[in-house]
Enzyme design. Structure first.
Site, mmCIF file in Angstrom:
data_model
loop_
_atom_site.group_PDB
_atom_site.id
_atom_site.type_symbol
_atom_site.label_atom_id
_atom_site.label_comp_id
_atom_site.label_asym_id
_atom_site.label_seq_id
_atom_site.Cartn_x
_atom_site.Cartn_y
_atom_site.Cartn_z
ATOM 1 C CB CYS A 1 23.483 -32.189 5.098
ATOM 2 S SG CYS A 1 22.458 -30.763 4.646
ATOM 3 C CG ASP B 1 24.705 -35.637 2.462
ATOM 4 O OD1 ASP B 1 23.525 -36.014 2.509
ATOM 5 O OD2 ASP B 1 25.041 -34.442 2.561
ATOM 6 C CB VAL C 1 47.611 -39.512 -4.932
ATOM 7 C CG1 VAL C 1 46.698 -40.677 -5.240
ATOM 8 C CG2 VAL C 1 47.297 -38.929 -3.564
ATOM 9 C CD GLU C 2 50.706 -43.252 0.824
ATOM 10 O OE1 GLU C 2 50.461 -44.470 0.802
ATOM 11 O OE2 GLU C 2 50.157 -42.453 1.606
ATOM 12 C CB SER C 3 46.925 -45.631 -2.020
ATOM 13 O OG SER C 3 47.802 -46.519 -1.372
ATOM 14 C CG HIS D 1 25.552 -34.175 -2.672
ATOM 15 N ND1 HIS D 1 25.803 -34.563 -1.377
ATOM 16 C CD2 HIS D 1 24.290 -34.567 -2.926
ATOM 17 C CE1 HIS D 1 24.744 -35.154 -0.867
ATOM 18 N NE2 HIS D 1 23.797 -35.169 -1.805
ATOM 19 C CD GLU D 2 25.612 -29.876 -5.909
ATOM 20 O OE1 GLU D 2 24.496 -30.060 -6.413
ATOM 21 O OE2 GLU D 2 25.796 -29.742 -4.680
#
Length: 168
Positions: A67, A74, A89-91, A108-109
């Site tokens: 937060c 969070d 994407v390379e994992s 969060h957003e």
């Protein structure tokens, strides 16, 4: 009854692993956890079967950030679906990038959209969707959803199947 099924697939050879190693700095290496998303390095490799549209899904059920006001942790369950263009994407780099948020203070957003927009900038996928299913903060869960556009037709995109938060 006998059915004969034939597939007419032309196999494409991926670049030799030694060629990819020149461009990948984390895979196969001891890679420390980046201290922030800005320090993290997302890496990409050529998408196999670029002539097909298919969905790739990454799920991070234990995503953590902070937060920005209280510094308290969070937690979220993230689901990232995308249809690749030229790149995937390379994992391992994605795992390190997502883990770097554990020291990052953001709402969060902002976290959810930052992750999606970073992946979009790197990969330029045909389509991307992210679902951020956040656990309650202040007694309310916050779920954040975003996608780039309408997905291409005739591509199977499964439901994210993350249930809404229910109190006990």
């Amino acid at each position: 009854m006998n059915y004969e099924i034939t597939f007419n697939i032309e196999y494409k050879i991926m670049p030799e692993p030694t060629d990819l190693k020149k461009h990948l700095t984390q895979l196969g290496q001891n890679s420390p956890l980046p201290q922030s998303p800005q320090e993290a390095k997302l890496e990409r490799v050529p998408a196999p079967y670029q002539e097909y549209d298919y969905t790739i899904r990454f799920t991070a059920p234990e995503f953590t950030s902070l937060c920005p006001i209280t510094g308290q942790p969070d937690f979220a369950h993230l689901v990232i679906d995308y249809i690749p263009g030229k790149w995937i994407v390379e994992s391992k780099s994605l795992k390190l990038y997502l883990s770097s948020f554990r020291n990052h203070g953001s709402f969060h957003e902002a976290c959810t959209i930052e992750i999606a927009s970073t992946i979009v900038k790197l990969l330029k996928p045909k389509w991307l969707r992210i679902g951020g299913y956040w656990y309650p903060r202040g007694g309310m869960p916050i779920d954040v959803f975003w996608q780039t556009d309408t997905p291409p037709k005739k591509v199977w995109i499964p439901d994210q199947e993350v249930p809404s938060y229910r109190g006990r």
